[in-house]
Write a protein that holds these residues in place. Structure first.
Motif, PDB file in Angstrom:
ATOM      1  N   GLU A  90       0.797  -1.181  -0.002  1.00 56.54           N
ATOM      2  CA  GLU A  90      -0.093   0.089  -0.010  1.00 56.54           C
ATOM      3  C   GLU A  90       1.007   1.418   0.024  1.00 56.54           C
ATOM      4  O   GLU A  90       0.617   2.331  -0.775  1.00 56.54           O
ATOM      5  N   MET A  91       1.871   1.063   0.649  1.00 55.92           N
ATOM      6  CA  MET A  91       2.879   2.219   0.669  1.00 55.92           C
ATOM      7  C   MET A  91       3.590   2.381  -0.672  1.00 55.92           C
ATOM      8  O   MET A  91       3.554   3.528  -1.030  1.00 55.92           O
ATOM      9  N   THR A  92       3.926   1.436  -1.239  1.00 51.83           N
ATOM     10  CA  THR A  92       5.016   1.863  -2.603  1.00 51.83           C
ATOM     11  C   THR A  92       3.908   2.235  -3.689  1.00 51.83           C
ATOM     12  O   THR A  92       4.246   2.392  -4.640  1.00 51.83           O
ATOM     13  N   GLY A  93       2.550   1.776  -3.420  1.00 45.39           N
ATOM     14  CA  GLY A  93       1.612   2.221  -4.380  1.00 45.39           C
ATOM     15  C   GLY A  93       0.865   3.395  -4.079  1.00 45.39           C
ATOM     16  O   GLY A  93      -0.204   3.777  -5.090  1.00 45.39           O
ATOM     17  N   LEU A  94       1.259   4.120  -2.993  1.00 41.26           N
ATOM     18  CA  LEU A  94       0.594   5.392  -2.422  1.00 41.26           C
ATOM     19  C   LEU A  94       0.617   6.389  -3.556  1.00 41.26           C
ATOM     20  O   LEU A  94       1.589   6.863  -3.873  1.00 41.26           O
ATOM     21  N   LYS A  95      -0.429   6.904  -3.984  1.00 39.55           N
ATOM     22  CA  LYS A  95      -0.630   7.993  -4.822  1.00 39.55           C
ATOM     23  C   LYS A  95      -0.792   9.483  -4.187  1.00 39.55           C
ATOM     24  O   LYS A  95      -1.551   9.514  -3.205  1.00 39.55           O
ATOM     25  N   ILE A  96      -0.065  10.396  -4.816  1.00 37.82           N
ATOM     26  CA  ILE A  96      -0.151  11.797  -4.163  1.00 37.82           C
ATOM     27  C   ILE A  96      -1.682  12.189  -3.943  1.00 37.82           C
ATOM     28  O   ILE A  96      -2.057  12.896  -3.440  1.00 37.82           O
ATOM     29  N   SER A  97      -2.288  11.984  -5.304  1.00 41.47           N
ATOM     30  CA  SER A  97      -3.742  12.413  -5.201  1.00 41.47           C
ATOM     31  C   SER A  97      -4.515  11.788  -4.379  1.00 41.47           C
ATOM     32  O   SER A  97      -5.679  12.276  -4.310  1.00 41.47           O
ATOM     33  N   ASN A  98      -4.187  10.792  -3.620  1.00 41.92           N
ATOM     34  CA  ASN A  98      -4.779  10.065  -2.791  1.00 41.92           C
ATOM     35  C   ASN A  98      -4.548  10.494  -1.397  1.00 41.92           C
ATOM     36  O   ASN A  98      -5.107   9.832  -0.367  1.00 41.92           O
ATOM     37  N   ILE A  99      -3.801  11.711  -1.146  1.00 38.86           N
ATOM     38  CA  ILE A  99      -3.322  12.222   0.255  1.00 38.86           C
ATOM     39  C   ILE A  99      -4.269  13.478   0.387  1.00 38.86           C
ATOM     40  O   ILE A  99      -4.123  14.406  -0.564  1.00 38.86           O
ATOM     41  N   ASN A 100      -5.085  13.593   1.322  1.00 38.25           N
ATOM     42  CA  ASN A 100      -5.658  14.886   1.421  1.00 38.25           C
ATOM     43  C   ASN A 100      -5.198  15.527   2.744  1.00 38.25           C
ATOM     44  O   ASN A 100      -5.273  15.228   3.844  1.00 38.25           O
ATOM     45  N   PHE A 101      -4.362  16.787   2.445  1.00 39.27           N
ATOM     46  CA  PHE A 101      -3.710  17.393   3.468  1.00 39.27           C
ATOM     47  C   PHE A 101      -4.563  18.377   4.001  1.00 39.27           C
ATOM     48  O   PHE A 101      -4.150  18.626   5.213  1.00 39.27           O
ATOM     49  N   LYS A 102      -5.705  18.699   3.549  1.00 37.69           N
ATOM     50  CA  LYS A 102      -6.655  19.612   4.289  1.00 37.69           C
ATOM     51  C   LYS A 102      -7.371  18.911   5.158  1.00 37.69           C
ATOM     52  O   LYS A 102      -7.406  19.469   6.400  1.00 37.69           O
ATOM     53  N   GLU A 103      -7.787  17.730   5.054  1.00 39.64           N
ATOM     54  CA  GLU A 103      -8.566  17.032   6.011  1.00 39.64           C
ATOM     55  C   GLU A 103      -7.705  15.872   6.588  1.00 39.64           C
ATOM     56  O   GLU A 103      -8.262  15.383   7.785  1.00 39.64           O
ATOM     57  N   LEU A 104      -6.542  15.834   6.278  1.00 42.71           N
ATOM     58  CA  LEU A 104      -5.668  14.911   6.940  1.00 42.71           C
ATOM     59  C   LEU A 104      -6.117  13.429   6.971  1.00 42.71           C
ATOM     60  O   LEU A 104      -6.490  12.742   7.919  1.00 42.71           O
ATOM     61  N   TYR A 105      -6.293  13.041   5.477  1.00 47.02           N
ATOM     62  CA  TYR A 105      -6.316  11.628   5.552  1.00 47.02           C
ATOM     63  C   TYR A 105      -5.582  11.010   4.500  1.00 47.02           C
ATOM     64  O   TYR A 105      -5.247  11.686   3.288  1.00 47.02           O
ATOM     65  N   LEU A 106      -5.285   9.699   4.524  1.00 45.66           N
ATOM     66  CA  LEU A 106      -5.141   8.884   3.135  1.00 45.66           C
ATOM     67  C   LEU A 106      -6.053   8.120   2.471  1.00 45.66           C
ATOM     68  O   LEU A 106      -6.934   7.435   3.388  1.00 45.66           O
ATOM     69  N   ARG A 107      -6.183   8.052   1.258  1.00 42.24           N
ATOM     70  CA  ARG A 107      -7.252   7.165   0.578  1.00 42.24           C
ATOM     71  C   ARG A 107      -6.351   5.905   0.211  1.00 42.24           C
ATOM     72  O   ARG A 107      -5.695   6.016  -0.647  1.00 42.24           O
ATOM     73  N   ILE A 108      -6.611   4.949   0.818  1.00 42.48           N
ATOM     74  CA  ILE A 108      -5.755   3.669   0.730  1.00 42.48           C
ATOM     75  C   ILE A 108      -6.381   2.409  -0.161  1.00 42.48           C
ATOM     76  O   ILE A 108      -7.718   2.064   0.137  1.00 42.48           O
ATOM     77  N   GLU A 109      -5.900   2.067  -1.338  1.00 45.06           N
ATOM     78  CA  GLU A 109      -6.565   0.995  -1.836  1.00 45.06           C
ATOM     79  C   GLU A 109      -6.016  -0.397  -1.447  1.00 45.06           C
ATOM     80  O   GLU A 109      -4.892  -0.621  -1.927  1.00 45.06           O
ATOM     81  N   GLY A 110      -6.542  -0.950  -0.668  1.00 44.16           N
ATOM     82  CA  GLY A 110      -6.007  -2.271  -0.043  1.00 44.16           C
ATOM     83  C   GLY A 110      -6.337  -3.477  -0.660  1.00 44.16           C
ATOM     84  O   GLY A 110      -6.468  -3.540  -1.807  1.00 44.16           O
ATOM     85  N   LYS A 111      -6.364  -4.630   0.287  1.00 43.58           N
ATOM     86  CA  LYS A 111      -6.661  -6.015  -0.321  1.00 43.58           C
ATOM     87  C   LYS A 111      -7.495  -5.931  -0.800  1.00 43.58           C
ATOM     88  O   LYS A 111      -8.848  -5.455  -0.490  1.00 43.58           O
TER      89      LYS A 111
END
Length: 301
Positions: free
Chosen positions: A151-172
């Motif tokens: 999940e970390m190696t595939g983490l996209k910048i577009s899935n990081i919400n710095f304003k609301e402070l959360y990560l959108r994770i595409e998991g198993k």
């Protein structure tokens, strides 16, 4: 019907119907391929004709390889899944693995690092170069967000919400979850994006991937393992540490500090609360040590 044909069909079944991760599929296919090799050299048993006794013989030969109980248990699970699939597809009327039992495994308590050891590993990072600063950011994301290494190696910048402070994770299994992002971790990620990452090579194909290697491609799982192994040695920690250890530490520290198990389940992306409950056993082990070390009845007089 050949083993090769059925293995290919089984692979597609795991990928498209069960939505298993690539690594899980690889493990299942590897285990069943061992049975294939055994069957093809021992009287040419096909997937349709191999029986319970043949599979028992295969497992007996496999046990001579001094495999761990956990590996043997996984192999049996793989074989059960394969023959369940053949029954579902009406290729076989019976499942020859139905009566197989894996080795009895004790409760698996994942190893977790203390905060002190995590700080030691972070202190071992060489911050005098861009790759070192990237490595620091990776460790903070692994520990601060409890991500799987894939999940970390595939983490996209577009899935990081710095304003609301959360990560959108595409998991198993293609499941999506939202993981809270601490302000501390958020600042480290921003700093890496705006400096080291921006100044390095960026392959257009991976322009939205957060963590890149020196060639501008997405960093691989294997490279993350190597980096963490090297940092652990430099930090003088005598444990077998992997990227997953930081995920365990994330959950363990939350549990020790009073976080609700359901919230931990959600953040880790566990489909079953049973998987998350392993951390209650970790807590119990710690409590046991406290009793043994601190209770008056257990102190030497």
């Amino acid at each position: 019907m050949t083993w090769k044909e059925k293995l290919k069909d089984f692979q597609n079944y795991l990928k498209f119907e069960k939505n298993f991760e690539k690594n899980t599929i690889s493990s299942y296919l590897s285990d069943v391929s061992k049975l294939k090799s055994f069957a093809e050299t021992d009287d040419q048993f096909s997937p349709e004709t191999i029986n319970y006794e043949n599979i028992q013989h295969f497992l007996f030969e496999l046990s001579k390889e001094n495999l761990s109980e956990r590996t043997q248990a996984r192999c049996i699970s793989s074989l059960k899944a394969f023959f369940n699939y053949l029954v579902e597809e009406e290729i076989r009327a019976d499942n020859p693995t139905a009566l197989l039992e894996g080795p009895k495994l004790g409760i698996y308590l994942p190893d977790a690092l203390s905060l002190e050891n995590i700080e030691k590993i972070i202190a071992a990072v060489d911050l005098s170069n861009p790759l070192g600063k990237r490595n620091l950011c990776m460790i903070e994301v692994l520990y601060g967000c409890g991500l799987r290494v894939s999940e970390m190696t595939g983490l996209k910048i577009s899935n990081i919400n710095f304003k609301e402070l959360y990560l959108r994770i595409e998991g198993k299994g293609g499941k999506t979850r939202f993981v809270p992002l601490a302000e501390f971790t958020s600042k480290i990620i921003k700093n890496y994006i705006n400096n080291e990452r921006a100044e390095g090579k960026i392959n257009e194909k991976f322009s939205d991937i957060l963590f890149l290697n020196r060639r501008g491609n997405a960093i691989t799982r294997n490279m993350v393992f190597i980096i963490i192994k090297d940092l652990t040695e430099k930090a003088g920690i005598k444990k077998n540490i992997s990227p997953h250890t930081f995920r365990h530490s994330f959950a363990t520290h939350l549990m020790q500090n009073g976080a609700d198990l359901r919230y931990i389940q959600e953040m880790l992306g566990h489909s079953s609360i049973t998987t998350t409950e392993i951390y209650t056993h970790l807590d119990t082990e710690e409590l046991r040590d406290v009793i043994l070390n601190c209770h008056p009845r257990n102190k030497n007089k």
